[in-house]
Design a protein around this motif. Sequence first.
Motif, PDB file in Angstrom:
ATOM      1  N   LEU A  75       0.838  -1.093   0.013  1.00  0.00           N
ATOM      2  CA  LEU A  75       0.016  -0.032   0.040  1.00  0.00           C
ATOM      3  C   LEU A  75       0.639   1.354   0.090  1.00  0.00           C
ATOM      4  CD1 LEU A  75      -2.722  -1.129   2.836  1.00  0.00           C
ATOM      5  CD2 LEU A  75      -3.068  -0.456   0.211  1.00  0.00           C
ATOM      6  N   GLU A  76       1.789   1.246   1.015  1.00  0.00           N
ATOM      7  CA  GLU A  76       2.894   2.487   0.977  1.00  0.00           C
ATOM      8  C   GLU A  76       3.409   2.634  -0.444  1.00  0.00           C
ATOM      9  OE1 GLU A  76       6.500   4.289   0.740  1.00  0.00           O
ATOM     10  OE2 GLU A  76       6.503   1.962   1.014  1.00  0.00           O
ATOM     11  N   GLU A  77       4.002   1.580  -1.031  1.00  0.00           N
ATOM     12  CA  GLU A  77       4.937   1.957  -2.168  1.00  0.00           C
ATOM     13  C   GLU A  77       3.647   2.257  -3.240  1.00  0.00           C
ATOM     14  OE1 GLU A  77       8.351   1.419  -3.006  1.00  0.00           O
ATOM     15  OE2 GLU A  77       7.963   2.141  -0.855  1.00  0.00           O
ATOM     16  N   SER A  78       2.525   1.895  -3.278  1.00  0.00           N
ATOM     17  CA  SER A  78       1.569   2.279  -4.096  1.00  0.00           C
ATOM     18  C   SER A  78       0.836   3.764  -4.102  1.00  0.00           C
ATOM     19  CB  SER A  78       0.375   1.250  -4.207  1.00  0.00           C
ATOM     20  OG  SER A  78       0.743  -0.031  -4.647  1.00  0.00           O
ATOM     21  N   GLY A  79       1.286   4.274  -2.662  1.00  0.00           N
ATOM     22  CA  GLY A  79       1.042   5.834  -2.603  1.00  0.00           C
ATOM     23  C   GLY A  79      -0.027   5.956  -1.522  1.00  0.00           C
ATOM     24  N   HIS A  80      -0.726   4.783  -1.139  1.00  0.00           N
ATOM     25  CA  HIS A  80      -1.858   4.606  -0.192  1.00  0.00           C
ATOM     26  C   HIS A  80      -1.323   4.765   1.192  1.00  0.00           C
ATOM     27  CE1 HIS A  80      -4.129   3.429  -3.524  1.00  0.00           C
ATOM     28  NE2 HIS A  80      -3.415   2.594  -3.630  1.00  0.00           N
TER      29      HIS A  80
ATOM     30  N   LEU B 210       5.147   6.776   7.226  1.00  0.00           N
ATOM     31  CA  LEU B 210       5.406   7.976   7.947  1.00  0.00           C
ATOM     32  C   LEU B 210       6.502   8.517   7.387  1.00  0.00           C
ATOM     33  CD1 LEU B 210       5.501   6.679  11.642  1.00  0.00           C
ATOM     34  CD2 LEU B 210       3.677   7.909  10.565  1.00  0.00           C
ATOM     35  N   GLU B 211       7.606   8.032   6.752  1.00  0.00           N
ATOM     36  CA  GLU B 211       8.713   8.863   5.949  1.00  0.00           C
ATOM     37  C   GLU B 211       8.101   9.346   4.696  1.00  0.00           C
ATOM     38  OE1 GLU B 211      12.891   7.665   3.623  1.00  0.00           O
ATOM     39  OE2 GLU B 211      12.212   6.498   5.366  1.00  0.00           O
ATOM     40  N   MET B 212       7.209   8.724   3.935  1.00  0.00           N
ATOM     41  CA  MET B 212       6.731   9.241   2.640  1.00  0.00           C
ATOM     42  C   MET B 212       5.700  10.503   2.891  1.00  0.00           C
ATOM     43  SD  MET B 212       8.225   7.528   0.777  1.00  0.00           S
ATOM     44  CE  MET B 212       7.710   8.381  -0.820  1.00  0.00           C
ATOM     45  N   GLN B 213       5.187  10.500   4.179  1.00  0.00           N
ATOM     46  CA  GLN B 213       4.316  11.656   4.540  1.00  0.00           C
ATOM     47  C   GLN B 213       5.088  12.857   5.199  1.00  0.00           C
ATOM     48  OE1 GLN B 213       0.287  10.085   6.209  1.00  0.00           O
ATOM     49  NE2 GLN B 213       1.759   8.466   6.368  1.00  0.00           N
ATOM     50  N   GLY B 214       6.533  12.607   5.473  1.00  0.00           N
ATOM     51  CA  GLY B 214       7.162  13.707   5.902  1.00  0.00           C
ATOM     52  C   GLY B 214       7.080  13.777   7.428  1.00  0.00           C
ATOM     53  N   ARG B 215       6.574  12.653   8.132  1.00  0.00           N
ATOM     54  CA  ARG B 215       6.163  12.565   9.563  1.00  0.00           C
ATOM     55  C   ARG B 215       7.320  12.019  10.218  1.00  0.00           C
ATOM     56  NH1 ARG B 215       0.662   9.787   9.398  1.00  0.00           N
ATOM     57  NH2 ARG B 215       0.934   9.618  11.514  1.00  0.00           N
TER      58      ARG B 215
ATOM     59  N   GLY C 286      14.260  -1.848  -5.856  1.00  0.00           N
ATOM     60  CA  GLY C 286      14.143  -0.887  -4.563  1.00  0.00           C
ATOM     61  C   GLY C 286      12.923  -0.168  -4.115  1.00  0.00           C
ATOM     62  N   SER C 287      12.678   0.705  -3.043  1.00  0.00           N
ATOM     63  CA  SER C 287      11.545   1.325  -2.495  1.00  0.00           C
ATOM     64  C   SER C 287      11.816   2.728  -3.004  1.00  0.00           C
ATOM     65  CB  SER C 287      11.377   1.229  -1.066  1.00  0.00           C
ATOM     66  OG  SER C 287      12.590   1.805  -0.408  1.00  0.00           O
ATOM     67  N   HIS C 288      10.531   3.361  -2.925  1.00  0.00           N
ATOM     68  CA  HIS C 288      10.712   4.909  -3.165  1.00  0.00           C
ATOM     69  C   HIS C 288      11.756   5.444  -2.245  1.00  0.00           C
ATOM     70  CE1 HIS C 288       7.250   4.992  -5.758  1.00  0.00           C
ATOM     71  NE2 HIS C 288       6.550   4.182  -4.677  1.00  0.00           N
ATOM     72  N   ALA C 289      11.831   5.155  -0.805  1.00  0.00           N
ATOM     73  CA  ALA C 289      12.961   5.769  -0.006  1.00  0.00           C
ATOM     74  C   ALA C 289      14.123   5.431  -0.526  1.00  0.00           C
ATOM     75  CB  ALA C 289      12.718   5.244   1.366  1.00  0.00           C
ATOM     76  N   GLN C 290      14.578   4.125  -0.854  1.00  0.00           N
ATOM     77  CA  GLN C 290      15.900   3.883  -1.272  1.00  0.00           C
ATOM     78  C   GLN C 290      16.283   4.901  -2.778  1.00  0.00           C
ATOM     79  OE1 GLN C 290      15.351  -0.293  -1.358  1.00  0.00           O
ATOM     80  NE2 GLN C 290      16.946  -0.427  -0.115  1.00  0.00           N
ATOM     81  N   ARG C 291      15.144   4.683  -3.607  1.00  0.00           N
ATOM     82  CA  ARG C 291      15.496   5.446  -4.807  1.00  0.00           C
ATOM     83  C   ARG C 291      15.797   6.876  -4.616  1.00  0.00           C
ATOM     84  NH1 ARG C 291      11.567   1.548  -6.400  1.00  0.00           N
ATOM     85  NH2 ARG C 291       9.976   3.274  -6.325  1.00  0.00           N
ATOM     86  N   ASP C 292      15.270   7.469  -3.785  1.00  0.00           N
ATOM     87  CA  ASP C 292      15.448   9.039  -3.403  1.00  0.00           C
ATOM     88  C   ASP C 292      16.678   9.586  -3.445  1.00  0.00           C
ATOM     89  OD1 ASP C 292      13.606  11.386  -3.072  1.00  0.00           O
ATOM     90  OD2 ASP C 292      14.563  11.537  -1.050  1.00  0.00           O
ATOM     91  N   ALA C 293      17.626   8.581  -3.211  1.00  0.00           N
ATOM     92  CA  ALA C 293      19.067   9.014  -3.429  1.00  0.00           C
ATOM     93  C   ALA C 293      19.518   9.378  -4.794  1.00  0.00           C
ATOM     94  CB  ALA C 293      20.173   7.979  -2.951  1.00  0.00           C
ATOM     95  N   VAL C 294      18.720   8.856  -5.696  1.00  0.00           N
ATOM     96  CA  VAL C 294      19.193   9.242  -7.069  1.00  0.00           C
ATOM     97  C   VAL C 294      18.235  10.631  -7.470  1.00  0.00           C
ATOM     98  CG1 VAL C 294      18.914   8.272  -9.454  1.00  0.00           C
ATOM     99  CG2 VAL C 294      19.376   6.581  -7.494  1.00  0.00           C
TER     100      VAL C 294
ATOM    101  N   ARG D 100       8.091  17.907  -4.894  1.00  0.00           N
ATOM    102  CA  ARG D 100       8.289  17.408  -3.675  1.00  0.00           C
ATOM    103  C   ARG D 100       7.695  18.372  -2.626  1.00  0.00           C
ATOM    104  NH1 ARG D 100      13.149  13.816  -3.828  1.00  0.00           N
ATOM    105  NH2 ARG D 100      13.269  14.166  -1.640  1.00  0.00           N
ATOM    106  N   LEU D 101       7.700  19.650  -2.809  1.00  0.00           N
ATOM    107  CA  LEU D 101       7.023  20.396  -1.616  1.00  0.00           C
ATOM    108  C   LEU D 101       5.420  20.114  -1.549  1.00  0.00           C
ATOM    109  CD1 LEU D 101       9.207  23.707  -2.063  1.00  0.00           C
ATOM    110  CD2 LEU D 101       8.940  22.114   0.201  1.00  0.00           C
ATOM    111  N   ASN D 102       4.867  19.872  -2.662  1.00  0.00           N
ATOM    112  CA  ASN D 102       3.408  19.891  -2.569  1.00  0.00           C
ATOM    113  C   ASN D 102       3.099  18.205  -2.197  1.00  0.00           C
ATOM    114  OD1 ASN D 102       1.881  22.225  -3.877  1.00  0.00           O
ATOM    115  ND2 ASN D 102       3.539  21.977  -4.900  1.00  0.00           N
ATOM    116  N   LEU D 103       4.006  17.470  -2.480  1.00  0.00           N
ATOM    117  CA  LEU D 103       3.697  15.879  -1.949  1.00  0.00           C
ATOM    118  C   LEU D 103       3.998  15.726  -0.606  1.00  0.00           C
ATOM    119  CD1 LEU D 103       5.105  13.952  -4.996  1.00  0.00           C
ATOM    120  CD2 LEU D 103       2.890  14.193  -4.579  1.00  0.00           C
ATOM    121  N   ARG D 104       5.257  16.397  -0.251  1.00  0.00           N
ATOM    122  CA  ARG D 104       5.744  16.012   1.425  1.00  0.00           C
ATOM    123  C   ARG D 104       6.176  17.767   1.770  1.00  0.00           C
ATOM    124  NH1 ARG D 104      10.305  11.771   2.159  1.00  0.00           N
ATOM    125  NH2 ARG D 104       9.562  11.468  -0.103  1.00  0.00           N
TER     126      ARG D 104
END
Length: 487
Positions: free
Chosen positions: A184-189, A218-223, A408-416, A440-444
């Motif tokens: 669910l998290e990797e799908s944006g829910h 929590l990470e993908m929500q910036g919390r 990988g995950s969204h969090a892992q690929r964020d380095a790229v 990024r600012l509008n998503l998080r």
Amino acid sequence: MKDVNAAGAAGRDRHGLETTGGGADTEAGEHYAHAVDSLLFFRGDVADAVEAMREAAPRAPLAHAFAAYLGLLGTEADQAAVARERFARFRESVDQSGFTARERAHLQAASVWLAGDIERAGTLLRELSVSWPRDALALAVGHQIDFFTGNAASLRDRIAGALSAWDEDDPHYGPLLGMFAFGLEESGHYARAEQVGLAAVARNARDVWGIHAVVHALEMQGRFAEGIGYLDARREHWGAGNMMAVHNWWHYALYALEAGDTGRALQIYDATLHHAGSEGLALELLDASALLWRLLLDGPTTAGAVGGRWEALADAWAARDDGPHYAFNDTHAVMAYLGAGRMREAEALVADRAEWAARPHPGVTNHTMTAQVGLPVCRALIAFAQERYGHTVDLLAPQRNRLQTFGGSHAQRDAVQRTLIEAALRAGRYELARTLLSERLNLRPSSPYNWLGQARLADELGQAALAATARDRAAALAAPGMSALNG
């Protein structure tokens, strides 16, 4: 000569599925149940349990399929080679006609994956789960394949499609919820992922994959302040003694970076991610590279704090001497070489993979991953280290919406993704930088990193007031995280 009848008596496992080699009440069946349980809860004794099952029932097909999966799940080329040889000997020695259809499906999936077609293996296991949705091994292995291939929809739906066939009182229903939460998290829910992940952990406090799913949500929500608190409250359950401990500590370090505490992130690195006693496993070295690369991107001050860690990490990658096995690992090896200033080794790795990718490898998923994504990303990282920032942008911009295809995950690929932003800023590609930061600012909007990027852009454009406002916003957002770290 084929050994037709040596598999042992048939029976049913603890989930009611017919097995060859003995049911749940046999020695082999007990070992299998223990192995599945250990796999779901990421306990380190899973390989021992599988080996014990093979010794108890040398011709039990699930023991050999399970062993093959374990040889592949770590993305370790050497382990895969050993598993391939052992599995081939087993396939040659038995007549499969006495096995159940489910067992033959597992053998086919393992065989296909050992041959390099990870996507086809994932499809076969998905088809298996349609017919036998209570096969926990198929669900768990298929879930990891979805992760390795970046297939977010299947990461979610593979588990969702099986859940209704399970009794909610089954002890393994909780780990399935943890897997579903990650999908669910990797799908944006994110809200649903958090809810389901919390429910999984409530069932078993040591469900480290469920904890991992909550941490991602929590990470993908910036919390990140809440994430620090969540991990701190459960540290005894996830912090050691399981195969997810290093990766979950990596997530803790990411939270610390978001809060602006580089020192704490490096303490975590030294204590858990990479140190003299580390085993040099690919999945752990990957996390180490990803953390240090973020510090390199953040500028001279944070990059300088890394000190000699890059050199030790590059040595660990070099000691592996990996061939073309998994492109996602290759990119992180290149990060380590570049961070240590070892350009020749980075370029040599890329040259080797390019030569390999130039030849046909039908049915090998990593060939597509390497040729289409891995090599462009590695070349972009090299260009960044050479301060050819415009070239970095040219290489990465076409890849930014397809990076999931090499795992990988969204969090892992964020380095790229962060490399692209930093390169755009340094290359003066301000319109692209504005677009990326706006996304990024509008998503998080609660991410200090995103606001600091906005401040950097405003500085470059001579907008001093906007830069100051963005930095103030970043500092205000970081404060709760710092308080959580110091609490």
